[in-house]
Design a protein around this motif. Structure first.
Motif, PDB file in Angstrom:
ATOM      1  N   UNK A  88       1.228  -1.115   0.006  1.00 50.40           N
ATOM      2  CA  UNK A  88       0.421  -0.431  -0.044  1.00 50.40           C
ATOM      3  C   UNK A  88       0.973   0.943   0.110  1.00 50.40           C
ATOM      4  N   UNK A  89       0.237   2.655  -1.012  1.00 47.92           N
ATOM      5  CA  UNK A  89       1.226   3.666  -0.430  1.00 47.92           C
ATOM      6  C   UNK A  89       1.034   4.195   0.414  1.00 47.92           C
ATOM      7  N   UNK A  90       2.057   4.497   0.669  1.00 50.58           N
ATOM      8  CA  UNK A  90       2.079   5.190   2.853  1.00 50.58           C
ATOM      9  C   UNK A  90       4.156   5.228   3.015  1.00 50.58           C
ATOM     10  N   UNK A  91       4.551   6.211   2.473  1.00 47.96           N
ATOM     11  CA  UNK A  91       5.929   6.234   2.991  1.00 47.96           C
ATOM     12  C   UNK A  91       7.019   5.792   3.992  1.00 47.96           C
ATOM     13  N   UNK A  92       5.871   5.996   5.652  1.00 45.42           N
ATOM     14  CA  UNK A  92       6.281   5.838   6.383  1.00 45.42           C
ATOM     15  C   UNK A  92       5.971   4.564   6.944  1.00 45.42           C
ATOM     16  N   UNK A  93       5.261   3.815   6.287  1.00 40.34           N
ATOM     17  CA  UNK A  93       4.472   2.495   6.505  1.00 40.34           C
ATOM     18  C   UNK A  93       5.833   1.631   6.169  1.00 40.34           C
ATOM     19  N   UNK A  94       5.755   2.038   4.670  1.00 41.18           N
ATOM     20  CA  UNK A  94       6.682   1.000   4.242  1.00 41.18           C
ATOM     21  C   UNK A  94       8.145   1.376   4.704  1.00 41.18           C
ATOM     22  N   UNK A  95       8.752   2.416   5.734  1.00 37.66           N
ATOM     23  CA  UNK A  95      10.134   2.058   5.810  1.00 37.66           C
ATOM     24  C   UNK A  95       9.938   1.515   7.253  1.00 37.66           C
ATOM     25  N   UNK A  96       8.531   1.447   8.126  1.00 38.55           N
ATOM     26  CA  UNK A  96       9.078   0.387   9.070  1.00 38.55           C
ATOM     27  C   UNK A  96       9.347  -0.834   8.456  1.00 38.55           C
ATOM     28  N   UNK A  97       7.883  -1.054   8.299  1.00 40.28           N
ATOM     29  CA  UNK A  97       8.162  -2.789   7.499  1.00 40.28           C
ATOM     30  C   UNK A  97       9.249  -3.052   6.507  1.00 40.28           C
ATOM     31  N   UNK A  98       9.616  -2.027   5.934  1.00 44.32           N
ATOM     32  CA  UNK A  98      11.432  -2.968   5.519  1.00 44.32           C
ATOM     33  C   UNK A  98      12.107  -3.121   7.057  1.00 44.32           C
ATOM     34  N   UNK A  99      12.082  -1.912   7.396  1.00 44.04           N
ATOM     35  CA  UNK A  99      12.611  -1.911   8.859  1.00 44.04           C
ATOM     36  C   UNK A  99      12.371  -3.046   9.742  1.00 44.04           C
TER      37      UNK A  99
END
Lengths: 362, 547
Positions: A328-339
């Motif tokens: 899903x679109x959402x930069x901060x969310x993606x960052x957290x998940x990748x971390x």
């Protein structure tokens, strides 16, 4: 092994975000790549953060988990500070840092998982007394998230917490009690906020209120049904022309279904299952209780959220707004998940300094 | 395990939606994916029995363009200017202008419009202008009726047959987004409608024209309030002509004065009841003959009046007709004879007879707003009332009911239903044809024959002389009724009627002619009968009966 599905989902997400949002982005922002660019702003740092999470010493992570949770709680509370918190669609969930908006709940769910892992590692939940401190922490986080309000994230975290607690060795009779408690909480919440009753009914028969409660689900059905078994082909979504709300975020999976059909959906689901099994396997192979519970807990958070999102999109459960992890679109969310993916992967490698653990195997 | 199971469950639901429900979901979704601009179906035509168009549809289209939606303006200008015969330079300039919408051309034919839609030039919009055209203008006006400005039937056959005439609308469908904006590469296609059904009437435009002329002239000659006439086939009930005055041109409906429009557009011949007077003696005669109450030896006496229930009922001839046979009584239109006949028949036979002749119920003619005859409730009828009904007073009916009953009396004795519509037909085939089955028998063939002879005598020697036509045997009956206003006789206001059939020995046609409130002469034999004669004269010439 866990990195591959995470990155694959993120990249597929990027393509699908472009497809889902190019029309609306062009209309609203004059730039069909608007959401793609924002997502790249999350993806690139996210990949660096993933590497950082992979390398980060897990012993320090354990020590820091309490502080991480404290920071999360402060950020969750900060959402309610006027000027800092941002309200959209009637809920105050975001912190606006000017260059990026950030949902503290995204961080809080992993912080909570790590905190519980640390706590249960030292004090396994054998009796009701052992549950007081962990559940107090859980209650604080959930109360703040519910106040936003964000029912879906609250439920997702509650489910994850339950899974971690069970994995930590919770007694069977507690499992039953907690399950009953959780089930009892659902009607209580519904009574507390009647609009949820309407939402619940909308999921059973969306056509009863096609313009209000049923709208999102109907549009999602139109996307999946319109695509049929094999889909319309990449970029050929019909529903992205403003019919499907949040096509690039909460309903990205509907666009996958519409464009890539059942095969595309199976690919996404398979990637998630690979991710989840890799995460669980990682947890299983850990000899250290904290590492085991942390790997399991973080995997559980992602698994629950992915499952809930797909369940909502297919009308299997009442609609709630929950993004699909990685896609899903959402930069901060993606960052957290990748971390988080990086951290889980980090558990796979043996760290020489921790080869002799203090707690022994459980 | 649990997670796998849940994923499998969710996937199953997904496959179910994508494969099983997909069809029905797509049908529902189509509605939102396409913006449809309706293209009205062509309304069916109405024509006479020989195919002469009486009402037809014409549609034209106006084409618009939205310059912002046309990226290749030069190419668009070239295609459009060529196909629509427009000035290329001027069109290009317009397409390059900042206006949000420009009118390309008005009055474009449907074929041309579709050609433009198919040409693939984006940003083209269409609007349709529908028109209903009545080639003869003021002709069969109240029967045909008219449509609203958006061509929906409002009165007459246009309204009665709306569902047949309207057809199924088509549409231009444009793929569009949630708020109706055409998609960047959205397709547009045309969904064909179904043309409305064409209606063929029993009306014969030539006979209608003869009748219209007679009606208009009677209107002028007698400075009447209104004139109406019907010509019907005796055997089938097929209505060959029906005209009324005052009237108006259907192509220029006077919509400004609503109450006037309601008055002149109402087909009064079928909607308004009146007290028929002596023409109703046709029905009384038929009942009396059928009951065996009449023979050549029986004498009736008229002294200028007769007293029933202590009330004096006058004959129209104050000094009386003396001693007469029934046949003479019919010829003289003597009220006293019919008083006696009605009283001899009695209440039960008379009321049953009126019901059998159909003057107490709608005929079923294909027009909206048909009226029904009025009678005094049977329980309240006194002898004096029955006596009056015998010669057409104290009873009211519509002209079409009276004509249908008279037709039954002379056509050999079976009921007829007046029929305007002969056939309704669309592309799929014939939807309706009017039958030619005879209705149920009301009186015997011999009664009808006896009555025809009596009514022929009316035209040969009696009050109907003016309806006589050289070379054609005509039978008929005059009627002159005083009008009532607010329950009292309105002094000097009459309805003069004549019902005539021809040929008298074997009737093929029956006609009713009525003049409402003539100024000056008012006897039916003087005011109405001559026009029936004239109509038959012209009709039989047209039909080739006379050389």
């Amino acid at each position: 092994m866990i990195i591959v599905p995470a990155v694959a989902l993120s990249l597929l997400g990027l393509v699908m975000i472009y497809s889902a949002s190019s029309y609306s982005a062009l209309l609203s922002y004059g730039d069909r790549f608007f959401y793609v660019k924002k997502q790249l702003l999350g993806l690139i740092p996210g990949l660096l953060m993933m590497y950082f999470g992979y390398k980060f010493p897990k012993e320090r992570l354990k020590k820091l988990s309490g502080w991480l949770l404290a920071a999360s709680v402060i950020l969750l509370a900060a959402v309610f500070i006027p000027g800092l918190g941002q309200t959209s669609y009637g809920a105050t969930r975001w912190i606006n840092l000017g260059f990026i908006t950030f949902q503290p709940s995204e961080l809080a769910k992993f912080a909570l998982a790590l905190f519980l892992a640390k706590r249960y590692a030292s004090k396994p939940p054998r009796s009701a007394k052992d549950l007081i401190v962990p559940f107090a922490a859980v209650a604080a986080v959930l109360a703040l998230i519910m106040a936003e309000p964000n029912m879906s994230v609250t439920l997702a975290i509650a489910a994850s917490v339950l899974l971690i607690t069970v994995a930590a060795g919770l007694d069977n009779k507690f499992i039953v009690v907690l399950t009953i408690f959780a089930l009892a909480a659902v009607p209580a919440l519904i009574i507390a906020e009647p609009y949820r009753v309407r939402r619940l009914l909308a999921f059973l028969d969306p056509w009863e209120n096609p313009r209000d409660e049923g709208y999102q689900l109907i549009q999602s059905y139109y996307a999946i049904g319109g695509g049929g078994f094999f889909g319309r082909g990449l970029f050929n979504s019909r529903q992205k022309y403003l019919f499907l709300p949040f096509a690039e975020s909460d309903f990205i999976f509907s666009v996958v279904a519409e464009e890539l059909g059942v095969p595309g959906c199976l690919l996404v689901i398979a990637l998630f299952i690979v991710f989840i099994y890799a995460g669980i396997k990682t947890a299983y192979l850990q000899t250290d209780a904290f590492r085991r519970l942390a790997a399991f807990g973080m995997t559980a958070v992602i698994a629950v959220q992915a499952l809930m999102n797909i369940a909502v999109v297919t009308g299997s459960v009442p609609p709630t707004g929950l993004p699909l992890p990685f896609m899903s679109a959402g930069g901060s969310s993606l960052m957290v998940f990748l971390t988080a993916a990086g951290v889980i992967a980090g558990f796979q490698k043996r760290e020489p300094s921790e080869s002799h653990n203090r707690f022994g195997s459980s | 395990m649990l997670i796998t199971f849940l994923f499998v469950a969710v996937t199953a639901k997904l496959v179910y939606i994508a494969a099983v429900s997909a069809g029905s979901l797509r049908v529902k979704a189509l509605e939102q994916w396409y913006r449809d601009v309706p293209i009205r179906a062509e309304r069916g035509a109405i024509s006479d029995r020989n195919g002469v168009a009486l009402a037809k549809s014409e549609s034209a289209y106006t084409l618009y363009a939205r310059p912002v939606e046309i990226p290749l303006k030069e190419q668009a200008a070239r295609i459009l200017s060529e196909k629509l015969e427009l000035n290329y330079a001027r069109l290009k300039e317009k397409l390059n202008s900042k206006s949000s919408e420009i009118t390309l051309k008005r009055g474009v034919t449907k074929e041309k419009m579709l050609e433009i839609i198919d040409s693939g030039v984006p940003g083209i919009y269409v609007s349709e202008d529908l028109k209903r055209v009545y080639p003869y203008g003021d002709f069969l006006t109240q029967v045909l009726g008219f449509t609203s400005s958006d061509v929906v039937g409002q009165t007459g056959l246009e309204r009665y047959l709306e569902n047949y005439l309207k057809g199924v609308d088509g549409a231009v469908l444009t793929a569009s987004d949630l708020v109706g904006r055409r998609l960047p590469d959205g397709e547009t296609y045309y969904r064909e409608g179904v043309k409305g059904a064409d209606v063929t009437l029993n009306i014969d435009a030539n006979i209608q024209s003869i009748v219209e002329n007679a009606v208009k002239r009677a209107m002028l000659n007698h400075s009447a309030k209104g004139v109406g006439a019907i010509v019907m086939e005796c055997d089938t009930g097929a209505v060959l002509a029906m005209a009324e005055s005052p009237s108006f041109d259907l192509n220029a409906v006077p919509r400004d004065d609503v109450s006037l429009l309601l008055e002149v557009s109402r087909p009064k011949l079928i909607s308004d009841v009146f007290e028929p007077g002596s023409t109703f003696k046709i029905v009384t005669s038929a009942l009396a003959i059928e009951a065996g109450l009449v023979n050549d030896e029986k004498r009736y006496y008229c002294g200028g009046s007769v007293t029933v229930d202590n009330q004096k009922i006058r004959c129209w001839r104050a000094k009386g007709h003396g001693s007469q046979t029934f046949t003479e009584g019919v010829k003289n239109s003597c009220n006293c004879v019919f008083v006696q006949a009605a009283l001899e028949l009695g209440l039960d036979r008379f009321y049953d007879g009126m019901e059998a002749f159909g003057v107490t119920e709608k005929t079923g003619i294909e027009l909206p707003g048909e009226g029904t005859g009025l009678t005094i409730p049977k329980g309240s009828v006194k002898n004096v009332d029955l006596a009056r009904i015998g010669f057409g007073q104290a009873v009211a009916m519509t002209p079409i009911e009276l004509l249908s009953a008279s037709c039954t009396a002379v056509n050999g004795g079976y009921k007829v239903t007046p029929k305007l519509v002969a056939k309704i037909e669309d592309e799929s085939g014939i939807l309706y044809t009017c039958g030619s089955d005879k209705g149920k028998r009301v009186i015997s063939e011999s009664t009808s024959k006896t009555l025809r002879a009596m009514l022929e005598a009316v035209v040969l020697e009696g009050s109907g002389k003016n309806a006589a036509v050289d070379g054609v045997r005509v039978g008929g009956k005059t009627g002159t009724a005083q009008k009532y206003e607010d329950g009292k006789i309105a002094r000097g206001k009459y309805v003069s009627t004549f019902i005539g059939f021809a040929p008298a020995d074997e009737p093929k046609y029956i006609a009713l002619f009525m003049v409402d409130e003539p100024v000056g002469a008012y006897y039916g034999g003087v005011v109405a009968a001559p026009y029936v004669g004239e109509i038959y004269q012209n009709m039989f010439e047209y039909l080739g009966y006379m050389s």
